[in-house]
Design an enzyme around this catalytic site. Structure first.
Site, PDB file in Angstrom:
ATOM      1  CE1 TYR A 115      -2.950   2.094  39.460  1.00 12.49           C
ATOM      2  CE2 TYR A 115      -2.290   4.269  38.736  1.00 12.49           C
ATOM      3  CZ  TYR A 115      -2.002   2.940  38.929  1.00 12.49           C
ATOM      4  OH  TYR A 115      -0.761   2.454  38.579  1.00 12.49           O
TER       5      TYR A 115
ATOM      6  CB  ILE B 249       5.518   7.745  36.899  1.00 12.23           C
ATOM      7  CG1 ILE B 249       5.595   6.212  37.007  1.00 12.23           C
ATOM      8  CG2 ILE B 249       5.535   8.188  35.443  1.00 12.23           C
ATOM      9  CD1 ILE B 249       4.379   5.500  36.426  1.00 12.23           C
TER      10      ILE B 249
ATOM     11  CE  LYS C 254       0.908   8.147  45.911  1.00 13.35           C
ATOM     12  NZ  LYS C 254       0.526   8.355  47.348  1.00 13.35           N
TER      13      LYS C 254
ATOM     14  NE  ARG D 222       8.894  15.076  48.983  1.00 10.22           N
ATOM     15  CZ  ARG D 222       8.774  14.063  49.851  1.00 10.22           C
ATOM     16  NH1 ARG D 222       8.341  12.880  49.453  1.00 10.22           N
ATOM     17  NH2 ARG D 222       9.102  14.242  51.115  1.00 10.22           N
TER      18      ARG D 222
ATOM     19  CG  ASN E  26       9.029  14.229  43.594  1.00  9.90           C
ATOM     20  OD1 ASN E  26       9.887  14.066  44.458  1.00  9.90           O
ATOM     21  ND2 ASN E  26       7.805  13.758  43.703  1.00  9.90           N
TER      22      ASN E  26
END
Length: 279
Positions: free
Chosen positions: A52, A235, A237, A243, A247
């Site tokens: 990542y 999960i 992102k 946000r 979530n």
């Protein structure tokens, strides 16, 4: 934040966690702030991976001072998944994350190195205290069966797979397999990687209506739907703190049978595909 048992780990883990794929596309300060806002809101299950980019380092900065409350997951790429390669890759991830251990370490997708070697490497790390548990990602039923034969029961903590409203293929066989064998199922890209239902579409309007009834967002409704079954986690992102807080609200959102049926009608499971969808 609602939590449930995470596979064979014996730990309760936040049902809605935080993914970090491409989180380095956001400004670093904003990305760290988003992760910290999520942690403060109870999303202490954080997923990253060695591939990542700067993601692991961003996670490491975000969890500094809060490591004990985090369920931290990273992943090794198949090219590094020999017995020795797993150990080297894990040490590098630990350095980038600024920690001495992972709570779960996953094989990112099936590769060409013998799975026996990868699992042996995982078990070496577990015995050394470098990881609490290990799992898999992007594994279909045939590969899961092979992993179970090698490792034995109650060793595979989780299987992380693509799962969003427009891609429910894992419900045919992978999800039932995981439920039967005590393996947590973690859905990645729950918003469809930028392809979330348009608010003006029939499906978008259904999500909006349900969201309004619950005082939530359509995104939270989607997350609640994807975690409606007992062994499922998700999960999402985001690089925005606001946000992340939205979530987190999905964890306390309980959809009734009629609402679930409305969502299923707009986003049908479809036929079982020949191969497991993945990104």
């Amino acid at each position: 934040m609602h939590a449930r048992p995470f596979g064979a780990t014996g730990l309760n883990v936040s049902v809605v966690g935080q993914g970090t794929w491409r989180i380095d596309a956001a400004a670093r300060e904003a990305a760290v702030a988003a992760l910290r806002a999520g942690i403060d809101a109870g999303m202490t299950h954080i997923d990253t991976a060695e591939m990542y980019g700067d993601g692991e380092a961003i996670v490491g900065e975000a969890i500094r001072g809060a490591r004990e409350e985090i369920f931290l997951v990273s992943k090794v790429v198949p090219g590094n998944a020999t017995r020795r390669g797993v150990a080297r890759a894990c040490e590098q991830s630990l350095r980038r994350l600024g920690t001495d251990r992972l709570d779960a370490y996953l094989l990112h997708w099936p590769g060409h190195h013998p799975l026996e070697e990868t699992i042996a490497g995982f078990e070496d790390l577990r015995q050394a205290g470098k990881i609490l548990s290990w799992g898999l990602s992007n594994f279909d039923v045939e590969d899961l069966d092979r992993a179970l034969r090698i490792a034995g029961p109650y060793r595979i903590a989780c299987n992380q797979v693509l799962y969003h409203l427009g891609e429910r293929a894992i419900e045919h066989a992978v999800l039932p397999w995981c439920a039967k064998n005590g393996v947590a199922l973690v859905g990645y890209s729950p918003f469809g990687s930028g392809d979330f239902p348009n608010p003006a579409s029939p499906g978008g309007r259904v999500l909006a209506g349900i969201a309004e009834a619950h005082g939530a967002t359509p995104y939270a409704v989607a997350l609640a739907f994807l975690t409606r079954m007992e062994n499922t986690f998700t999960i999402p992102k985001t690089g925005r703190a606001s946000r992340a807080v939205e979530n987190a609200g999905a964890a306390s959102l309980h959809l009734n049978a009629a609402e679930i049926a409305m969502i299923e009608a707009q986003f049908p499971r479809g036929p079982r595909p020949r191969t497991l969808p993945m990104l």
